[in-house]
Design a protein around this motif. Structure first.
Motif, PDB file in Angstrom:
ATOM      1  N   ILE A 132       1.079  -1.326  -0.077  1.00  0.00           N
ATOM      2  CA  ILE A 132      -0.232   0.085  -0.043  1.00  0.00           C
ATOM      3  C   ILE A 132       0.783   1.373   0.059  1.00  0.00           C
ATOM      4  O   ILE A 132       0.593   2.075  -0.757  1.00  0.00           O
ATOM      5  N   LEU A 133       1.918   1.377   0.713  1.00  0.00           N
ATOM      6  CA  LEU A 133       2.822   2.144   0.857  1.00  0.00           C
ATOM      7  C   LEU A 133       3.662   2.606  -0.710  1.00  0.00           C
ATOM      8  O   LEU A 133       3.570   3.783  -0.994  1.00  0.00           O
ATOM      9  N   ARG A 134       3.864   1.399  -1.530  1.00  0.00           N
ATOM     10  CA  ARG A 134       4.263   1.530  -2.730  1.00  0.00           C
ATOM     11  C   ARG A 134       3.300   2.151  -3.520  1.00  0.00           C
ATOM     12  O   ARG A 134       3.670   3.117  -4.532  1.00  0.00           O
ATOM     13  N   SER A 135       2.115   1.846  -3.399  1.00  0.00           N
ATOM     14  CA  SER A 135       1.024   2.483  -4.359  1.00  0.00           C
ATOM     15  C   SER A 135       0.797   4.122  -4.024  1.00  0.00           C
ATOM     16  O   SER A 135       0.362   4.601  -4.838  1.00  0.00           O
ATOM     17  N   ALA A 136       0.784   4.105  -2.541  1.00  0.00           N
ATOM     18  CA  ALA A 136       0.611   5.439  -2.266  1.00  0.00           C
ATOM     19  C   ALA A 136       1.782   6.511  -2.817  1.00  0.00           C
ATOM     20  O   ALA A 136       1.546   7.678  -3.151  1.00  0.00           O
ATOM     21  N   ALA A 137       2.847   6.070  -3.028  1.00  0.00           N
ATOM     22  CA  ALA A 137       4.011   6.742  -3.498  1.00  0.00           C
ATOM     23  C   ALA A 137       3.614   6.739  -5.122  1.00  0.00           C
ATOM     24  O   ALA A 137       3.941   8.095  -5.661  1.00  0.00           O
ATOM     25  N   LYS A 160      10.800  -4.098   2.387  1.00  0.00           N
ATOM     26  CA  LYS A 160      11.224  -4.499   1.240  1.00  0.00           C
ATOM     27  C   LYS A 160       9.694  -4.326   0.226  1.00  0.00           C
ATOM     28  O   LYS A 160       9.937  -4.238  -0.984  1.00  0.00           O
ATOM     29  N   ALA A 161       8.748  -4.855   0.789  1.00  0.00           N
ATOM     30  CA  ALA A 161       7.486  -4.681  -0.153  1.00  0.00           C
ATOM     31  C   ALA A 161       7.172  -3.287  -0.631  1.00  0.00           C
ATOM     32  O   ALA A 161       6.513  -3.074  -1.700  1.00  0.00           O
ATOM     33  N   ALA A 162       7.707  -2.306   0.315  1.00  0.00           N
ATOM     34  CA  ALA A 162       7.258  -0.852   0.051  1.00  0.00           C
ATOM     35  C   ALA A 162       8.281  -0.423  -1.036  1.00  0.00           C
ATOM     36  O   ALA A 162       8.196   0.580  -1.677  1.00  0.00           O
ATOM     37  N   SER A 163       9.273  -1.110  -1.335  1.00  0.00           N
ATOM     38  CA  SER A 163      10.096  -0.794  -2.273  1.00  0.00           C
ATOM     39  C   SER A 163      10.704   0.794  -2.419  1.00  0.00           C
ATOM     40  O   SER A 163      10.857   1.368  -3.320  1.00  0.00           O
ATOM     41  N   GLY A 164      11.153   1.141  -0.994  1.00  0.00           N
ATOM     42  CA  GLY A 164      11.827   2.459  -1.052  1.00  0.00           C
ATOM     43  C   GLY A 164      10.591   3.540  -0.451  1.00  0.00           C
ATOM     44  O   GLY A 164      10.833   4.575   0.141  1.00  0.00           O
ATOM     45  N   ALA A 165       9.191   3.161  -0.665  1.00  0.00           N
ATOM     46  CA  ALA A 165       8.066   4.215  -0.305  1.00  0.00           C
ATOM     47  C   ALA A 165       8.103   4.278   1.392  1.00  0.00           C
ATOM     48  O   ALA A 165       7.453   5.446   1.561  1.00  0.00           O
ATOM     49  N   LEU A 166       8.476   3.493   2.058  1.00  0.00           N
ATOM     50  CA  LEU A 166       8.635   3.625   3.567  1.00  0.00           C
ATOM     51  C   LEU A 166       9.274   5.014   3.813  1.00  0.00           C
ATOM     52  O   LEU A 166       9.093   5.831   4.897  1.00  0.00           O
ATOM     53  N   GLU A 167      10.367   5.311   3.035  1.00  0.00           N
ATOM     54  CA  GLU A 167      10.936   6.488   3.262  1.00  0.00           C
ATOM     55  C   GLU A 167      10.309   7.863   2.781  1.00  0.00           C
ATOM     56  O   GLU A 167      11.015   9.008   3.155  1.00  0.00           O
TER      57      GLU A 167
END
Length: 264
Positions: A132-137, A160-167
């Motif tokens: 979801i973070l990845r899609s949000a980004a 890892k699932a966020a592929s950088g979007a956590l940051e």
């Protein structure tokens, strides 16, 4: 360590004292792994780092160069595998760092009328939250909101699932989701809850412009009734009768796309 032609990675080595506490429901260091997750953490000036374990090849693939005083321990792939969960795809990089600092809800409520906010009600699977973070980004969401007691902490699997979007995507943890939804209404948000049993579709309830908060519940139990009562509309995604429901991260991506393309 110098690599000519590359800009410096912005992250800070070591631990600063006196900062705000973590809002990520974890104590001590957070261990991240994988190229995108680690590289994004190293670029994040808000992230405080402790130590990086890496292969030399993985270091060479980073977009940027580490500060001269950054703590790095070079290791083989087999040694790195011992630092992470079994079969975790570390890609030659394992980073210990501090959890990100707290964010408050009022810090993300005024990011522009076209940027949606995602509210997650008891979505606890780290892979789902990361996706979801990845899609949000990808769709320029202003933030995700979770309840502090019913959401996963920062972790390597989530990052890892966020592929950088956590940051890059602000993540706000609140004590009470219903109260947070009331604050969003006061800030001008139209609150849309996704519920499979709803009669209206998302397209029918989505305003042509303005602030939107998308509320999604956990798979199985769905959104809690008291949270749904604080939504302005309950909607469903028009999926085939052959499938009972969608994975929450897929539903979030579809809803974000609908917001991003409304009026077009």
């Amino acid at each position: 360590m110098a690599k000519s032609g590359k800009r410096a990675l912005r992250g800070r080595a070591g631990r600063n004292q006196g900062g705000r506490g973590s809002g990520r429901a974890s104590s001590g260091a957070t261990r991240l792994w994988g190229h995108h997750a680690v590289e994004a953490a190293l670029k994040n000036p808000a992230r405080q780092h402790r130590k990086l374990w890496a292969t030399r090849d993985a270091i060479a693939r980073l977009d940027g160069e580490l500060p001269e005083d950054f703590t790095v321990e070079y290791a083989d792939v087999i040694d790195l595998a011992r630092l992470v969960a079994k079969d975790a795809p570390h890609q030659g990089l394992v980073l210990d760092c501090e959890p990100l600092d707290d964010l408050h809800l009022d810090e993300v409520l005024h990011e522009g009328p076209e940027r949606p906010i995602l509210v997650l009600d008891q979505v606890t699977d780290p892979h789902n939250v990361g996706a979801i973070l990845r899609s949000a980004a990808a769709f320029d969401a202003a933030a995700i909101i979770t309840q502090d007691r019913h959401a996963p902490p920062e972790s390597g699997a989530l990052a890892k699932a966020a592929s950088g979007a956590l940051e890059t995507v602000p993540w706000v943890r609140v004590v009470n989701l219903s109260r947070a939804l009331d604050e969003m209404a006061e800030a001008g948000f139209w609150r849309i809850g996704l519920a499979g049993e709803a009669e209206a579709t998302l397209a029918e309830a989505l305003p042509e412009a303005g602030k939107v908060a998308l509320v999604l519940g956990a798979e199985g139990p769905g959104m809690r009734s008291n949270v749904g009562q604080h939504c302005d509309a309950l909607v469903r995604l028009p999926i085939s009768a052959a499938m009972e429901s969608l994975n929450v991260s897929n539903a979030a991506a579809i809803a974000l796309y609908a917001v991003a393309t409304r009026g077009s």
